[in-house]
Design a protein around this motif. Structure first.
Motif, PDB file in Angstrom:
ATOM      1  N   LYS A 178     -71.513  20.820  31.848  1.00  0.00           N
ATOM      2  CA  LYS A 178     -72.089  20.549  30.530  1.00  0.00           C
ATOM      3  C   LYS A 178     -73.479  19.942  30.650  1.00  0.00           C
ATOM      4  O   LYS A 178     -74.374  20.246  29.846  1.00  0.00           O
ATOM      5  N   PHE A 179     -73.673  19.104  31.662  1.00  0.00           N
ATOM      6  CA  PHE A 179     -74.996  18.515  31.894  1.00  0.00           C
ATOM      7  C   PHE A 179     -76.009  19.600  32.235  1.00  0.00           C
ATOM      8  O   PHE A 179     -77.122  19.626  31.690  1.00  0.00           O
ATOM      9  N   VAL A 180     -75.627  20.501  33.110  1.00  0.00           N
ATOM     10  CA  VAL A 180     -76.514  21.588  33.540  1.00  0.00           C
ATOM     11  C   VAL A 180     -76.960  22.446  32.361  1.00  0.00           C
ATOM     12  O   VAL A 180     -78.116  22.859  32.278  1.00  0.00           O
ATOM     13  N   GLY A 181     -76.033  22.700  31.431  1.00  0.00           N
ATOM     14  CA  GLY A 181     -76.345  23.611  30.334  1.00  0.00           C
ATOM     15  C   GLY A 181     -76.659  22.948  29.006  1.00  0.00           C
ATOM     16  O   GLY A 181     -76.653  23.621  27.974  1.00  0.00           O
ATOM     17  N   GLN A 182     -76.964  21.666  29.021  1.00  0.00           N
ATOM     18  CA  GLN A 182     -77.109  20.935  27.764  1.00  0.00           C
ATOM     19  C   GLN A 182     -78.292  21.381  26.903  1.00  0.00           C
ATOM     20  O   GLN A 182     -78.309  21.169  25.693  1.00  0.00           O
ATOM     21  N   CYS A 183     -79.300  22.018  27.496  1.00  0.00           N
ATOM     22  CA  CYS A 183     -80.474  22.448  26.731  1.00  0.00           C
ATOM     23  C   CYS A 183     -80.377  23.889  26.239  1.00  0.00           C
ATOM     24  O   CYS A 183     -81.314  24.410  25.632  1.00  0.00           O
TER      25      CYS A 183
END
Length: 358
Positions: A178-183
């Motif tokens: 989720k951190f990797v794809g947050q943007c």
């Protein structure tokens, strides 16, 4: 008499002009062929042989980029995200045959398939995962969560056993993804995420040709027998095994030829990227065919693809909703199968539209 001579002279002159004109056209065509096949006037300075290795992606387009790990300080639980990244990078250390947390995978690391801890452009990264899950998947015939998707990878690519959904390890991996794809906006798939989609060839992929290229360009990292190379700790792999008992099983995504070929094209051999590929498309397809023709662990796939019409063109196991052979579904050529599927879908959509209009 004078008129006759004049007429003969005129005919001779006309014939000579015609012959000269035809010779000129012939010389021009010969020169054109020479230029075409020798590249003598190639102003870009590239050799013709390099055309097969041109960059697969247009430079002017924007691709997805990983958010800096420095931003993890803004997360609710930074340490959990960091642990998730560590689990992706060194899975075997924690979950492998001699794992310090549990022993439930084959010894490969997640990042052996999801390069640079799932952050490399077209390196099977996680950029679009959080934005597209939960989602319906034809393979299971159900709506899947990120947790289900992670456990699928563990069962198939790592030939292992599911993680407990409430375990710290699962929560950490989900947090990192989720951190990797947050943007990434919801329901979007940015350029550069996942695996490069390689164009279909007009022929079947050839394992014999693939073996020749593999032995020339892949053996130094993955071994003559596809056994890979382990790190000095003998626990994790620097270069993963590509077949054999410690590799991914027949249910893994990379056992589909299009997935493996696209992955190879933009990432292999070592040092290759989507901007600087080292293999032609045909070499990538053939190497994939060779690798996936080698022995590997099996898996019960009887519950996969409850609707067989949803199987992708390169799913290597029948039954199918078409008349193409299992061999063609495995190695190609895939375009005829793809054309059939598109035509069938178009027909179905039209029938549904007519039915609704009644």
């Amino acid at each position: 008499m004078k008129n006759l001579e004049k007429k003969q002279y005129f005919n001779l002159e006309t014939s000579l002009k015609l012959i000269i004109w035809l010779l000129g056209i012939s010389v021009f065509l010969v020169l054109l062929l020479i230029v075409q096949y020798t590249g003598i006037f190639n102003f870009k300075g590239k050799k013709v042989v390099e055309d097969v290795k041109t960059k697969p992606y247009k430079k002017e387009k924007t691709v997805w980029k990983l958010i800096s790990m420095d931003a993890v300080v803004h997360e609710k639980d930074p340490n959990l995200v960091k642990y998730g990244r560590e689990l992706i990078a060194n899975t075997a250390y924690y979950l492998g045959p001699n794992g310090k947390v549990s022993q439930q995978t084959n010894g490969m690391n997640c990042q052996n398939c999801h390069l640079e801890a799932g952050s490399k452009v077209w390196g099977n990264n996680y950029g679009a995962v959080a934005a597209t899950y939960p989602k319906f998947r034809e393979r299971s015939g159900s709506k899947e969560s990120i947790i289900k998707r992670i456990n699928d990878c563990i069962e198939r690519s790592l030939n292992g056993k599911n993680l407990d959904s409430s375990s710290r390890e699962m929560r950490a991996i989900v947090s990192y993804i989720k951190f990797v794809g947050q943007c990434v906006p919801k329901d979007s798939i940015p350029e550069g995420t996942g695996i490069w989609k390689l164009k279909f060839m007009n022929r079947a992929a050839d394992p014999a040709k693939g073996q020749i290229t593999y032995e020339q360009k892949c053996v130094s990292c993955h071994g003559q027998n596809g056994e890979g190379v382990k790190n000095p700790d003998r626990i994790t792999y620097t270069y993963p095994p590509l077949w054999g008992q410690h590799s991914y099983n027949v249910g893994a995504g990379l056992f589909r030829l299009s997935r493996l070929a696209g992955y190879i094209k933009t990432n292999m051999p070592f040092g290759a990227t989507y901007e600087t590929p080292q293999l032609s498309d045909e070499e990538a397809w053939d190497i994939a065919a060779y690798v996936n023709s080698r022995p590997r662990p099996t898996k019960d796939l009887s519950k996969d693809w409850p609707k067989i019409s949803g199987k992708p063109v390169d799913h290597p196991f029948g039954p199918y909703a078409d008349a193409f052979s299992e061999e063609q579904h495995k190695f190609g050529p895939f375009k005829p199968i793809d054309d059939f599927k598109k035509a069938a879908k178009k027909k179905k959509d039209l029938e549904e539209k007519i039915q609704k209009s009644k």
